[in-house]
Design an enzyme around this catalytic site. Structure first.
Site, short mmCIF file in Angstrom:
data_model
loop_
_atom_site.label_atom_id
_atom_site.label_comp_id
_atom_site.label_asym_id
_atom_site.label_seq_id
_atom_site.Cartn_x
_atom_site.Cartn_y
_atom_site.Cartn_z
N CYS A 1 75.34 -3.61 -56.54
CA CYS A 1 75.20 -2.18 -56.32
C CYS A 1 76.32 -1.48 -57.06
O CYS A 1 77.39 -2.06 -57.28
CB CYS A 1 75.28 -1.87 -54.83
SG CYS A 1 76.81 -2.37 -54.04
N TYR B 1 79.13 1.64 -57.96
CA TYR B 1 80.25 2.14 -57.17
C TYR B 1 79.89 3.36 -56.35
O TYR B 1 80.49 3.62 -55.31
CB TYR B 1 81.47 2.36 -58.07
CG TYR B 1 82.11 1.04 -58.42
CD1 TYR B 1 81.56 0.22 -59.40
CD2 TYR B 1 83.19 0.56 -57.71
CE1 TYR B 1 82.09 -1.01 -59.69
CE2 TYR B 1 83.75 -0.68 -57.98
CZ TYR B 1 83.20 -1.47 -58.97
OH TYR B 1 83.72 -2.71 -59.22
N ASP C 1 85.97 -8.61 -66.46
CA ASP C 1 84.74 -8.70 -65.66
C ASP C 1 83.95 -7.40 -65.80
O ASP C 1 84.50 -6.31 -65.73
CB ASP C 1 85.14 -8.92 -64.19
CG ASP C 1 83.96 -9.15 -63.28
OD1 ASP C 1 83.92 -10.21 -62.64
OD2 ASP C 1 83.08 -8.27 -63.20
N ARG D 1 78.73 1.84 -53.30
CA ARG D 1 79.82 1.20 -52.55
C ARG D 1 80.60 2.21 -51.73
O ARG D 1 81.22 1.87 -50.73
CB ARG D 1 80.75 0.45 -53.50
CG ARG D 1 80.07 -0.77 -54.11
CD ARG D 1 80.97 -1.56 -55.03
NE ARG D 1 80.15 -2.38 -55.94
CZ ARG D 1 80.63 -3.32 -56.72
NH1 ARG D 1 81.92 -3.59 -56.75
NH2 ARG D 1 79.81 -4.01 -57.50
N GLU E 1 82.04 -12.54 -66.63
CA GLU E 1 83.45 -12.69 -66.28
C GLU E 1 84.10 -13.86 -66.99
O GLU E 1 83.50 -14.92 -67.15
CB GLU E 1 83.48 -12.91 -64.77
CG GLU E 1 84.81 -13.10 -64.15
CD GLU E 1 84.64 -13.24 -62.64
OE1 GLU E 1 83.52 -13.01 -62.13
OE2 GLU E 1 85.62 -13.59 -61.99
#
Ligand code: DCP
Ligand code: MG
Ligand code: MG
Length: 713
Positions: A325, A327, A277, A330, A387
Site C-alpha cells: 500500500c 504512503y 529499496d 499508510r 531491495e
DNA sequence: ATCCTCCCCTAC
DNA sequence: TAAGGTAGGGGAGGAT
C-alpha cells in the site's frame, strides 16, 4: 523421537504466545501508539459490567486499542498491554494475521471488538459466543460469513461482489479450460459445496496459483536477482560498462563543498554501505504511468476492492491480503500484509483504490532498478526484487572527492528517471545501520548515519526494526522483563547482559541481538551465491478427499520441483516433506477462503542414494514419506517438498550459460520477454537415480506403523 | 562435543 | 471469495 507425533503439539512449544505486540508493530506510525501500558489516566468509572474480565488487544481494531482500553477501564475491566496466559481472559482482535492465528492455542479466545461495544451498549456482559472468531464453525461457509459479519465494526454489506464484472483486467485462464486432461475424471462440479472447485484437485490449480501468488513471485524473483548479480560478475564486458559509467558521472559531477570535505575512508578499513529499496514497490509500479493517482490511498490486492463508484458504503468481508500500500494509505494505519477487510470498513479510507497485480511491470521495473545500480558497481548483494545492499567504498574512492550522499542522490534520480518510481536509500558504515537508515529515509528520501552519530541513532531504533528480530524474539525478551515495555535498542543495552541474552535466545541469537542493539554488524556483502535448498510449498487450496487425489497433486509438485532444480542446475541428496494438517479444534474452513487456517505441521526427511533432480524419484520418495505420517487426508491443508544438500550440475569450470545467460528472466511464469527456454525435457543425463528404495536413511528404526493415511470419515 | 532431525522464525 | 511461497539462520534435544 522428538518430532514425530508432533501432530498434537504443532503450535505448542510456542508456549506463550505472549506479548506479541503486533499492535505495536502496526502502530509504528500511529499516533495512539504511546504506551498502552499503565497510562494511568483517571478514567471515569461508568459501570462494572466487565468486572473480572481482562483483555489483550492484538492487531488493528476498530475502535483502536487505546479506545478499547479506556472503555474497559471505564466499565470495570482490565486492559493488558501484554498477553499473559494467566491473566488475560480474551484476546480482542478483528483480524489477526495469518501467522498468529496458527499460533493460537486451544484455549485462547479471540473475540471481536464489537463484543465490547455491544456489551456497553446493552450495559451488560454478553456471551462472547457469537463474537468469537477462530473457533469451530461447524462447517458451512454461510455460517462462517455470518459469524464474521457479527463482529464487523459497522455492519458491512456483504453482498456487493455484485455481478462478475467480467473483463476488468485479464481474468483469463482456467475459467473454461475444462478439458480435464487425462487422469482425473471430471474435476468440475460435484463436491458438496459448489465452490467452483478451485482447489488443488483441479488439474490446473498449481499453475494458476503460482501465476497469481505474490509470495511465489517474491521468492522466485529474489533468487533470480541473486543469480543475475552473480552471473554479471563473471562478465568482463560489464566491468567496461561500469568504468564508462563512472567516468561519465565524474565528468558531469558538480561538486560542492561537502564533496571536498568528505574525507573518511582512510586507507583504514573504513567501509561505506548503502541499502536501497523501492518505495511501496508494487503500488509504485502499478501507478508508474498514472502518477497523479498516487496522492490517494492505494493498495495492491487480488480483490477488486470495490471501486465505490456508487457512493454507498462499500466493502465487504475480504480476506484478500494487501500486498503493498502506498504512503497515503499508510497514514490511516494500513500496512503491507493486512487483510483488505478491516481497512476498507473504516470510513476514512473507504475509498482506498485497489489495483491489480502487474507482475510484468514488477519485473521490468525491478530489472531497471537493478541495472541502474549495477551500471556503477558490482559490489551488490541482492535482497529482493526491490531491495539490495551495495558496498560503496570502492566507488566513492574511485570518484573522490565525492560525498556519498551526493552520489546516491544522483543515483536515485536516475532510478526515478528510468523506472518512474521512487526509492529510498540509507548510508552507514555497516549493513545494519544502512538498512535502518533506509527506513528512516522513506519515503523517497535518503539518510546517512554519520560517524559520530551511530550510537545516538541506534539507541532509539525500534527493536522490531532490527532485521531478524520479529514478534517472537521480542516477546521472549519481554517475558524476561516484566517491569518495562521493551521497545528500543537502548533498552536492550541497558536491561540485558550478553549472558542473559544468550540464555533467553540462545547462543547465536543472543550475541546477534547484543551486537545489533549497539549498532555493531560485522557482516560483509556475500558475493557468492550458492543455493542451499530448492523447494515448493503449497498451503493454499489444499482440499482432498482421497489419497489418490493427493498423489496426483504430488505428481505435479514433483514435476515443478524438478523443473526448478533443472533451471538452477542443481541436484540434491536429501528430500524433506512437510505437511500441514488442520488443527483439531480449528474450523473445517478457515476465515480465509481456501486458506490453510490453523494447522499442526510436521516434516520428515530422507537421504537419497545419489544427487538427483529426477521427477519420479522425487515423486516416489515424497509419497513414501507422506505415508509415514498419520493424518486424515481431508484435513490436509498444506504440503511442501524441499531438496537440500545441493550440488551444482555444471562442471564448475565448464560453461554455464546454455542458451545465453539466464538473464534476469528467471522463473517460468514471470518471464517477460524471452520466449520459453524449455526447462523441462531432458532427463537423459545423470547417474541413474533409481527410486533409491532403501534410502540410506541411516538408522532410525521408524516404528513402521500403519503407513497409510486413510481418508476416514 | 558435535551431528542430525524436526521444527520455529524471519524476511521480502 | 482467493491465490497464505520459500530461502536461510538457528535452537532443542536426542543420537553418536
Ligand atoms: N507482506 C508483504 C510484504 C511485501 N510484499 C511485496 C509487495 C511490496 O511492494 C514488495 C516489497 O516489499 P517492501 O518490504 O520493500 O515494501 P514496499 O516496497 O511495498 O514498501 P516500502 O516503501 O516500505 O519499502 O514485496 C508482499 O507482497 N507482502
Ligand atoms: Mg520497498
Ligand atoms: Mg523491500
Amino acid at each position: 523421537m522428538a518430532g514425530r507425533a508432533s501432530a498434537q503439539r504443532g503450535d505448542n512449544g510456542w508456549g506463550e504466545w505472549g506479548g506479541y505486540m503486533a499492535a505495536k508493530k502496526r502502530k509504528l506510525e500511529e499516533q495512539f501508539d504511546k504506551d498502552c501500558m499503565n497510562n494511568v489516566q483517571q478514567h471515569e468509572r461508568k459501570s462494572n459490567i466487565f468486572h473480572g474480565i481482562s483483555i489483550f488487544v492484538d492487531g488493528h481494531t476498530e475502535p483502536p486499542a487505546d479506545e478499547l482500553k479506556k472503555l474497559m477501564i471505564e466499565h470495570g475491566g482490565v486492559y493488558h498491554a501484554y498477553y499473559s496466559k494467566d491473566k488475560v481472559t480474551y484476546f480482542i482482535s478483528n483480524n489477526l494475521p495469518y501467522a498468529k492465528i496458527r499460533k493460537l492455542k486451544p484455549n485462547d479466545k479471540v473475540v471481536g471488538s464489537q463484543w465490547i461495544i455491544d456489551c456497553i451498549k446493552q450495559n451488560k456482559l454478553l456471551p462472547t459466543h457469537d463474537y468469537e472468531m477462530y473457533k469451530d464453525i461447524t462447517k458451512s461457509r454461510g455460517q462462517t460469513e455470518l459469524n464474521f459479519k457479527r463482529i464487523e465494526p459497522m455492519k458491512i454489506i456483504t453482498s456487493d461482489f455484485n455481478v462478475p464484472n467480467s473483463d476488468d483486467e485479464e481474468n483469463n485462464s482456467f475459467e473454461k479450460t475444462s478439458s480435464s486432461s487425462s487422469e482425473t475424471e471430471e474435476i468440475q462440479a460435484e463436491d458438496d459445496d459448489n465452490l467452483s472447485a478451485l482447489n488443488a484437485k483441479h488439474p490446473k490449480f498449481l499453475e494458476t496459483f503460482l501465476k497469481r501468488s505474490r509470495l511465489h513471485y517474491l521468492s522466485s524473483a529474489a533468487v533470480a536477482k541473486k543469480v543475475y548479480v552473480q552471473d554479471l560478475r563473471k562478465k568482463s564486458e560489464h566491468r567496461l560498462l561500469i568504468e564508462k559509467q563512472r567516468e561519465e558521472l565524474k565528468n558531469k559531477l558538480q561538486r560542492t563543498e561537502r564533496d571536498y570535505l568528505f574525507k573518511l575512508n582512510d586507507e583504514k578499513k573504513d567501509k561505506i554501505y548503502m541499502h536501497i529499496d523501492m518505495d511501496c514497490f508494487f503500488v509504485s509500479v502499478a501507478t508508474r504511468n498514472q502518477p497523479e493517482l498516487r496522492d490517494q490511498p492505494i493498495a495492491i490486492t487480488h480483490s477488486k476492492g470495490k471501486k465505490s463508484t456508487t457512493s454507498n458504503e462499500n466493502q465487504f468481508y475480504s480476506r484478500s491480503e494487501i500486498s503493498s500500500c502506498n504512503y497515503a494509505a499508510r497514514q490511516y494505519g494500513v500496512r503491507n500484509g493486512m487483510y483488505l477487510a478491516q481497512e476498507l470498513c473504516r470510513n476514512h479510507n473507504a475509498k482506498i483504490l485497489c489495483l491489480p497485480y502487474d507482475y510484468e511491470g514488477f519485473h521490468i521495473v525491478s530489472d531497471l532498478f537493478y541495472n541502474t545500480v549495477l551500471s556503477y558497481t558490482l559490489d551488490v548483494e541482492a535482497v529482493s526484487c526491490d531491495e539490495m545492499y551495495v558496498d560503496l567504498t570502492d566507488l566513492i574512492l574511485y570518484l573522490k572527492p565525492l560525498h556519498p550522499l551526493t552520489f546516491i542522490s544522483l543515483l536515485r534520480e536516475e532510478i526515478q528517471l528510468n523506472t518512474k518510481c521512487p526509492c529510498s536509500a540509507g548510508l552507514a558504515s555497516n549493513m545494519l545501520l544502512a538498512r535502518l537508515a533506509t527506513r528512516q529515509a522513506k519515503p523517497n528520501g535518503q539518510f546517512y548515519v554519520e560517524k559520530g552519530y551511530e550510537q545516538e541513532f541506534i539507541s532509539k531504533q525500534k527493536i522490531l526494526d532490527l532485521p531478524g528480530i520479529g514478534l517472537s524474539l521480542l516477546d521472549k525478551l519481554q517475558q524476561n522483563c516484566s517491569h518495562h515495555t521493551i521497545e528500543i535498542c537502548k533498552q536492550i543495552q541497558n536491561l540485558f547482559s550478553l549472558e542473559q541474552l544468550k540464555t533467553i535466545l540462545g547462543k547465536k541469537q543472543g550475541q546477534t541481538i547484543y551486537d545489533m542493539s549497539r549498532g555493531i554488524d560485522m557482516r560483509t556483502l556475500s558475493k557468492d551465491y550458492l543455493p542451499k535448498s530448492i523447494s515448493i510449498d503449497i498451503n493454499y487450496g489444499i482440499r482432498f478427499q482421497t489419497f489418490d487425489e493427493l498423489t496426483l497433486f504430488i505428481k505435479q509438485l514433483s514435476l515443478e520441483l524438478h523443473k526448478r532444480l533443472k533451471q538452477a542446475k542443481q541436484k540434491g541428496k536429501q528430500l524433506t516433506v512437510k505437511i500441514r494438517v488442520r488443527s483439531l479444534n480449528a474450523p473445517i474452513e478457515p476465515e480465509k477462503f481456501m486458506g490453510c487456517g490453523r494447522t499442526d505441521d510436521s516434516s520428515r526427511l530422507i537421504n537419497l542414494h545419489s544427487y538427483t533432480d529426477d521427477v519420479t524419484t522425487i515423486e516416489s520418495e515424497t509419497i513414501k514419506l507422506l505415508k509415514q505420517f498419520h493424518f486424515i487426508v481431508a484435513d490436509l491443508r498444506g504440503v511442501g517438498i524441499t531438496i537440500t544438500q545441493l550440488q551444482s550440475t555444471t562442471k564448475t569450470t565448464h560453461g554455464q550459460d546454455i542458451n545465453g545467460t539466464r538473464t534476469l528472466f528467471e522463473c517460468n511464469q514471470f518471464r517477460v520477454s524471452k520466449p520459453a527456454i524449455s526447462i523441462d525435457n531432458d532427463d537423459t543425463n545423470q547417474n541413474a537415480d533409481q527410486p533409491s528404495e532403501s534410502s540410506v536413511t541411516r538408522k532410525r528404526p521408524i516404528q513402521q506403523e500403519q503407513t497409510t493415511t486413510i481418508a476416514r470419515k
